[in-house]
Scaffold this motif. Structure first.
Motif, mmCIF file in Angstrom:
data_model
loop_
_atom_site.group_PDB
_atom_site.id
_atom_site.type_symbol
_atom_site.label_atom_id
_atom_site.label_comp_id
_atom_site.label_asym_id
_atom_site.label_seq_id
_atom_site.Cartn_x
_atom_site.Cartn_y
_atom_site.Cartn_z
ATOM 1 N N VAL A 329 0.836 -1.208 0.000
ATOM 2 C CA VAL A 329 0.000 0.000 0.000
ATOM 3 C C VAL A 329 0.870 1.257 0.000
ATOM 4 C CG1 VAL A 329 -1.530 1.350 1.479
ATOM 5 C CG2 VAL A 329 -2.060 -1.035 0.991
ATOM 6 N N GLN A 330 1.876 1.287 0.843
ATOM 7 C CA GLN A 330 2.756 2.454 0.901
ATOM 8 C C GLN A 330 3.364 2.733 -0.467
ATOM 9 O OE1 GLN A 330 3.266 4.899 2.666
ATOM 10 N NE2 GLN A 330 5.368 5.296 3.275
ATOM 11 N N SER A 331 3.716 1.678 -1.200
ATOM 12 C CA SER A 331 4.368 1.832 -2.500
ATOM 13 C C SER A 331 3.420 2.304 -3.585
ATOM 14 C CB SER A 331 4.974 0.494 -2.931
ATOM 15 O OG SER A 331 5.839 -0.018 -1.950
ATOM 16 N N LEU A 332 2.124 2.173 -3.372
ATOM 17 C CA LEU A 332 1.155 2.553 -4.394
ATOM 18 C C LEU A 332 0.717 4.008 -4.290
ATOM 19 C CD1 LEU A 332 -1.068 -0.670 -4.468
ATOM 20 C CD2 LEU A 332 0.633 0.057 -6.150
ATOM 21 N N TYR A 333 1.241 4.728 -3.316
ATOM 22 C CA TYR A 333 0.877 6.130 -3.173
ATOM 23 C C TYR A 333 1.375 6.978 -4.335
ATOM 24 C CZ TYR A 333 -1.452 6.596 1.312
ATOM 25 O OH TYR A 333 -2.388 6.560 2.312
ATOM 26 N N SER A 334 2.461 6.557 -4.956
ATOM 27 C CA SER A 334 3.025 7.330 -6.047
ATOM 28 C C SER A 334 3.749 6.401 -7.008
ATOM 29 C CB SER A 334 3.999 8.388 -5.515
ATOM 30 O OG SER A 334 4.700 9.016 -6.580
ATOM 31 N N GLN A 335 3.671 6.715 -8.278
ATOM 32 C CA GLN A 335 4.363 5.934 -9.298
ATOM 33 C C GLN A 335 5.868 5.913 -9.054
ATOM 34 O OE1 GLN A 335 3.125 7.068 -13.205
ATOM 35 N NE2 GLN A 335 4.438 5.607 -14.271
ATOM 36 N N GLU A 336 6.377 6.915 -8.390
ATOM 37 C CA GLU A 336 7.811 6.958 -8.096
ATOM 38 C C GLU A 336 8.254 5.807 -7.200
ATOM 39 O OE1 GLU A 336 8.072 10.766 -6.300
ATOM 40 O OE2 GLU A 336 7.561 11.861 -8.129
ATOM 41 N N TYR A 337 7.308 5.217 -6.447
ATOM 42 C CA TYR A 337 7.644 4.121 -5.537
ATOM 43 C C TYR A 337 7.543 2.740 -6.186
ATOM 44 C CZ TYR A 337 6.970 7.562 -1.767
ATOM 45 O OH TYR A 337 7.045 8.656 -0.955
ATOM 46 N N TRP A 338 7.068 2.679 -7.425
ATOM 47 C CA TRP A 338 6.859 1.379 -8.062
ATOM 48 C C TRP A 338 8.122 0.521 -8.117
ATOM 49 C CZ3 TRP A 338 3.162 2.406 -12.848
ATOM 50 C CH2 TRP A 338 1.918 2.791 -12.355
ATOM 51 N N PRO A 339 9.298 1.089 -8.409
ATOM 52 C CA PRO A 339 10.501 0.241 -8.417
ATOM 53 C C PRO A 339 10.758 -0.435 -7.068
ATOM 54 C CG PRO A 339 10.940 2.319 -9.523
ATOM 55 C CD PRO A 339 9.595 2.460 -8.861
ATOM 56 N N TYR A 340 10.461 0.262 -5.965
ATOM 57 C CA TYR A 340 10.648 -0.343 -4.640
ATOM 58 C C TYR A 340 9.644 -1.471 -4.422
ATOM 59 C CZ TYR A 340 13.285 3.961 -3.910
ATOM 60 O OH TYR A 340 14.174 4.996 -4.032
ATOM 61 N N LEU A 341 8.436 -1.288 -4.917
ATOM 62 C CA LEU A 341 7.435 -2.340 -4.785
ATOM 63 C C LEU A 341 7.862 -3.581 -5.557
ATOM 64 C CD1 LEU A 341 4.730 -3.488 -3.968
ATOM 65 C CD2 LEU A 341 3.652 -2.192 -5.824
ATOM 66 N N GLU A 342 8.317 -3.386 -6.774
ATOM 67 C CA GLU A 342 8.777 -4.519 -7.581
ATOM 68 C C GLU A 342 9.930 -5.253 -6.892
ATOM 69 O OE1 GLU A 342 11.079 -5.120 -11.825
ATOM 70 O OE2 GLU A 342 9.659 -3.463 -11.644
ATOM 71 N N GLN A 343 10.893 -4.497 -6.429
ATOM 72 C CA GLN A 343 12.039 -5.118 -5.759
ATOM 73 C C GLN A 343 11.613 -5.804 -4.469
ATOM 74 O OE1 GLN A 343 15.278 -2.398 -5.023
ATOM 75 N NE2 GLN A 343 16.321 -3.806 -3.617
ATOM 76 N N GLY A 344 10.757 -5.139 -3.698
ATOM 77 C CA GLY A 344 10.323 -5.706 -2.427
ATOM 78 C C GLY A 344 9.560 -6.998 -2.593
#
Length: 512
Positions: A329-344
């Motif tokens: 959820v935290q990673s979906l707040y902004s498209q800028e966080y998508w790489p962290y979501l993928e890696q996580g």
């Protein structure tokens, strides 16, 4: 939403029309409070409970941040009674000759600290500072404003690791007892302020700030929950509305259940957009699956595995299913966080959950030393004072099919999160806020099409609820929570011309 993504962090409820029982009164004491002089001084570094870190750095040109405390009635229905201290922060206008007044900010939550928030976003608002003193505050119950206190750090580690989507009677009992223990701790540790931390009182506090700061009208910039707070202010004081911007709009017509369902759909939409981007990148994406549906099934399977057996997290802490959902959820707040979501997600699939746990910690206000700020405690307290809804375990469980339909990924958690206020010691006051503001000056209302936390549909409902000729709807086509701070030149131009020059944008403007 009023609770933003924290609904998945076990305790959230969607703030939702009453005066809250705290009506203002014109007594000698209220006039005395309105005439108080604030003692501004250099801002100290925030404590751990306030988020930690260092004192705010000087602004461009060497301008310094100033902090002060303002006294306000604890209970506006008893204005001659006890008072509460509210913390403010200010940066003076860089062009005093062209100064319009103060521009007050609320960055959402509820529970977000303006004392730490405004300096962190200062670069985004530097152009606005030419003609405004930039001012923000910790609302009552938040940070320095007699912040709500609940459980200690060790207990909170266990609380946020808890299974927030119980599968059987034993887990439901554990979940219910954890909510009760949390609420009991909040009541024990927060004192007399707990019944008075709701949004109506915060709106009345803002009007007192307006008067103390010497402004005839309130100029205001509200983001996320800050849009609800701004709408409630406009309803209570329509004749005092100045230039107001509401960005990332909370749907003022939604009940707790409707708001949670909208959030489920919003985060599901955001995850679908993330997965679609992953699919388009082909082999460059680390996640298995050639379609959005296959990537979603991968994540659903990962969460099921974490429900059975957590994986290595950070230090001695493991990554549980609930914490993984929070991290997503935290990673979906902004498209800028998508790489962290993928890696996580990729790392958690391989048994290493440190990145998702760190993202979950960020959502819950935990620093690397294990200290929690009071964001989630204040979030729970404000939501539960506002919202009348008190769902039992049986009632929440009955809603699960609808929530699962709305979101295969997040529905289960947001459905159970309806219980967030079930054990709260203070009754709620409304089903949803009243934001009718007939006669108010134009209010700019900005919605983002891909906003997961405050879905776009709430923008039109806010405009309609404010009343004819008040709300001016602006649409930003993007993937983030909040438009102005995303840096889009079109949004910036529309807002800056309105706030700095008083040019009301055309209703229906679309950016970019």
């Amino acid at each position: 939403m009023a609770s933003a993504a924290t609904a998945v962090a076990v305790l959230s409820a969607v703030a939702g029309c009453s005066d809250g029982g705290d009506a203002g009164g014109g007594t000698d004491r209220t006039r005395e409070l309105a005439a108080q002089t604030l003692e501004w001084s250099a801002c100290r570094a925030p404590s751990n409970e306030e988020g930690g870190g260092t004192a705010p750095s000087p602004l461009p040109g060497g301008a310094r941040w100033e902090c002060a405390f303002m006294d306000a009635p604890l209970d506006y229905a008893k204005p001659d009674g006890d008072t509460i201290e509210l913390a403010l922060i200010r940066a003076r206008a860089s062009d005093p000759a062209g100064r319009i007044g103060s521009l007050l900010f609320n960055f959402g939550g509820p529970g977000g600290s303006g004392i730490t928030g405004l300096p962190s976003f200062a670069k985004e608002y530097e152009h606005l500072r030419t003609r405004y003193d930039l001012v923000s505050f910790d609302p009552r119950g938040v940070g320095r404003s007699e912040g709500v206190e609940c459980e200690d750090d060790r207990a909170l580690d266990a609380f946020y690791a808890l299974d927030a989507s119980p599968d059987d009677a034993r887990e439901r009992e554990t979940y219910t007892n954890a909510l009760k223990d949390y609420a009991t701790a909040c009541e024990k540790n927060s004192g007399a302020a707990l019944p008075h931390v709701g949004t109506t009182n915060a709106a009345r506090d803002m009007d007192l700030m307006r008067e103390v700061l010497g402004d005839d009208e309130l100029h205001y910039f509200g983001i996320s929950y800050g849009t609800e707070l701004g709408g409630v202010y406009a309803h209570l004081f329509p004749e005092r509305v100045g230039r107001v911007v509401l960005d990332a709009v909370v749907d003022p017509t939604a009940t707790a259940e409707q708001g949670a369902l909208a959030q489920a759909r919003g985060f599901q939409l955001a995850f679908g957009n993330f997965a679609e981007d992953c699919v388009k990148r082909g082999e460059a994406c680390k996640l298995p699956g050639r379609t959005v549906a296959e990537i979603q099934e991968f994540v659903i399977d990962l969460l099921a595995r974490l429900d059975e057996k957590p994986v290595t997290g950070l230090g001695e802490r493991e990554l549980t299913q609930s914490q993984a959902v929070n991290g997503i959820v935290q990673s979906l707040y902004s498209q800028e966080y998508w790489p962290y979501l993928e890696q996580g997600l990729d790392e958690a699939d391989g048994g290493q959950g440190g990145l998702l746990l760190a993202l979950s910690d960020s959502l819950n206000g935990r620093d690397q030393s294990g200290n929690y700020n009071n964001l989630q405690a204040a979030n729970a307290a404000i939501n539960c004072v506002d919202d009348k809804a008190r769902f039992t375990a049986e009632q929440a469980e009955a809603k699960l099919p609808e929530f699962r339909k709305a979101s295969p990924l997040f529905g289960e958690f947001l459905g159970w999160a309806l219980m967030g206020c079930s054990q709260w010691p203070v009754p709620g006051t409304w089903n949803h806020p009243d934001v009718r503001a007939e006669g108010a000056a134009p209010i700019v209302v900005i919605g983002t099409t891909g906003d997961p936390a405050t879905p776009y549909a709430g923008t039109r409902r806010m405009v309609e609820s404010l009343g004819k000729g008040v709300g001016v709807e602006i649409t930003y086509k993007g993937e983030r929570h909040g438009a102005y701070n995303g840096g889009d030149p079109c949004v910036r131009d529309v807002v800056n011309r309105y706030l700095l020059e008083g040019k009301v944008p055309a209703a229906g403007t679309v950016c970019p």
